[in-house]
Design a protein around this motif. Structure first.
Motif, short mmCIF file in Angstrom:
data_model
loop_
_atom_site.label_atom_id
_atom_site.label_comp_id
_atom_site.label_asym_id
_atom_site.label_seq_id
_atom_site.Cartn_x
_atom_site.Cartn_y
_atom_site.Cartn_z
N LEU A 52 0.78 -1.25 -0.05
CA LEU A 52 0.00 0.15 0.01
C LEU A 52 0.71 1.16 0.09
O LEU A 52 0.51 2.36 -0.67
N LEU A 53 1.95 1.24 0.61
CA LEU A 53 2.70 2.31 0.89
C LEU A 53 4.35 2.15 0.48
O LEU A 53 5.21 1.64 1.40
N PRO A 54 4.47 2.02 -0.83
CA PRO A 54 5.96 1.50 -1.05
C PRO A 54 7.04 2.44 -0.84
O PRO A 54 6.68 3.80 -0.64
N ALA A 55 8.04 2.18 -0.34
CA ALA A 55 9.35 2.92 -0.14
C ALA A 55 9.92 3.54 -1.37
O ALA A 55 11.10 2.97 -1.32
N ASP A 56 9.56 4.47 -1.73
CA ASP A 56 10.31 4.89 -3.13
C ASP A 56 9.95 6.25 -3.11
O ASP A 56 9.72 7.00 -2.29
N ASP A 57 10.43 6.88 -4.10
CA ASP A 57 10.41 8.29 -4.47
C ASP A 57 9.22 9.03 -4.85
O ASP A 57 9.11 10.21 -5.24
N ARG A 58 8.26 8.53 -4.97
CA ARG A 58 6.77 9.07 -5.22
C ARG A 58 6.16 9.88 -4.38
O ARG A 58 5.15 10.82 -4.63
N TRP A 59 6.61 10.13 -2.94
CA TRP A 59 5.97 10.85 -1.98
C TRP A 59 6.59 12.11 -2.16
O TRP A 59 7.88 12.59 -2.25
N GLN A 60 5.72 13.44 -1.70
CA GLN A 60 5.89 14.47 -1.72
C GLN A 60 6.78 15.04 -0.57
O GLN A 60 7.47 15.90 -0.63
N HIS A 61 6.54 14.48 0.57
CA HIS A 61 7.24 14.64 1.58
C HIS A 61 8.73 13.68 1.74
O HIS A 61 8.66 12.62 1.77
N ARG A 62 9.86 14.66 1.55
CA ARG A 62 11.07 13.80 1.28
C ARG A 62 12.21 14.48 2.34
O ARG A 62 12.63 15.70 1.89
N HIS A 63 12.37 13.79 3.06
CA HIS A 63 13.74 13.82 3.99
C HIS A 63 13.78 12.52 4.60
O HIS A 63 13.03 11.73 4.65
N GLY A 64 14.96 12.46 5.37
CA GLY A 64 15.37 11.05 5.83
C GLY A 64 15.57 10.03 4.71
O GLY A 64 16.22 10.27 3.72
N SER A 65 15.34 8.84 5.20
CA SER A 65 15.54 7.61 4.33
C SER A 65 14.72 7.70 2.97
O SER A 65 13.63 8.32 3.38
N PRO A 66 15.01 6.91 2.13
CA PRO A 66 14.39 7.02 0.90
C PRO A 66 12.95 6.56 1.17
O PRO A 66 12.83 5.39 1.84
N GLY A 67 11.83 7.09 0.62
CA GLY A 67 10.58 6.74 0.78
C GLY A 67 9.95 6.97 2.07
O GLY A 67 9.12 6.42 2.36
N HIS A 68 10.66 7.86 2.97
CA HIS A 68 10.15 8.31 4.26
C HIS A 68 8.70 8.80 4.23
O HIS A 68 7.91 8.86 5.02
N GLY A 69 8.55 9.43 3.10
CA GLY A 69 7.30 10.04 3.08
C GLY A 69 6.15 9.09 3.39
O GLY A 69 4.97 9.66 3.97
N ARG A 70 6.20 7.92 3.00
CA ARG A 70 5.19 6.83 3.21
C ARG A 70 4.95 6.80 4.80
O ARG A 70 3.92 6.35 5.06
N ASP A 71 6.07 6.94 5.58
CA ASP A 71 6.08 6.76 7.04
C ASP A 71 5.02 7.79 7.67
O ASP A 71 4.09 7.43 8.63
N HIS A 72 4.89 8.96 6.96
CA HIS A 72 3.92 10.03 7.48
C HIS A 72 2.40 9.61 6.85
O HIS A 72 1.54 10.28 7.47
N VAL A 73 2.12 8.73 6.03
CA VAL A 73 0.74 8.23 5.55
C VAL A 73 0.38 7.51 6.47
O VAL A 73 -0.88 7.04 6.57
N LEU A 74 1.26 6.52 7.11
CA LEU A 74 0.91 5.34 7.88
C LEU A 74 -0.10 5.69 8.84
O LEU A 74 -1.14 5.03 8.95
N PRO A 75 -0.23 6.66 9.69
CA PRO A 75 -1.16 6.92 10.61
C PRO A 75 -2.61 7.17 10.21
O PRO A 75 -3.49 7.00 10.63
N ALA A 76 -2.71 7.19 8.84
CA ALA A 76 -3.97 7.34 8.02
C ALA A 76 -4.64 5.95 8.27
O ALA A 76 -5.74 5.93 7.94
#
Length: 140
Positions: free
Chosen positions: A73-97
């Motif tokens: 559901l939330l691949p750790a790749d470069d598709r996310w707008q939120h970009r800092h930290g590890s590659p794909g970290h933006g997905r971590d910020h979507v997790l709580p939804a």
């Protein structure tokens, strides 16, 4: 009206890899002291933007299945707008939804009322922050 409100912060080290950390025993230990045999509610809250609380069976592969499903559901790749930290970290910020940062459980006679195979777990996909806090609150 409830007679007791007790709260405590649990410090959890989730490690340097994605994890599902079983908190059930920690919840039970907290309730032995805080609930002291009373009925009420246990609330867990994770004050982090990249972790959540889940009720899931652990130890039989379901925790790994949950992490695999989150990868789908939330691949750790470069598709996310939120970009800092590890590659794909933006997905971590979507997790709580998908895995909310809170859960509330019934407590009867001072004991956590869970189903036979249910466990209370911290879900943490953020490999950049292995130190988490979980607030346990009993209202009874």
């Amino acid at each position: 009206m409830p007679d007791v409100f007790t709260t405590r912060v649990l410090n959890v080290v989730s490690g340097s890899s994605e994890s599902v950390v079983d908190l059930t025993r920690d919840c039970e230990a907290f309730l032995r002291e805080a609930a002291a045999g009373r009925d009420g509610l246990l609330n867990l809250f994770v004050p982090h933007a990249t972790a959540g609380i889940a009720v899931i069976e652990t130890g039989a592969g379901s925790d790994d299945d949950l992490l695999a499903a989150l990868h789908t559901l939330l691949p750790a790749d470069d598709r996310w707008q939120h970009r800092h930290g590890s590659p794909g970290h933006g997905r971590d910020h979507v997790l709580p939804a998908l895995v909310p940062p809170h859960a509330t459980f019934p407590v009867l006679g001072g004991r956590l009322e869970l189903g036979t195979w249910q466990s209370v777990c911290l879900v943490d996909t953020n490999v950049d922050n292995p130190h988490r806090q979980v607030r346990l609150s009993f209202l009874g």
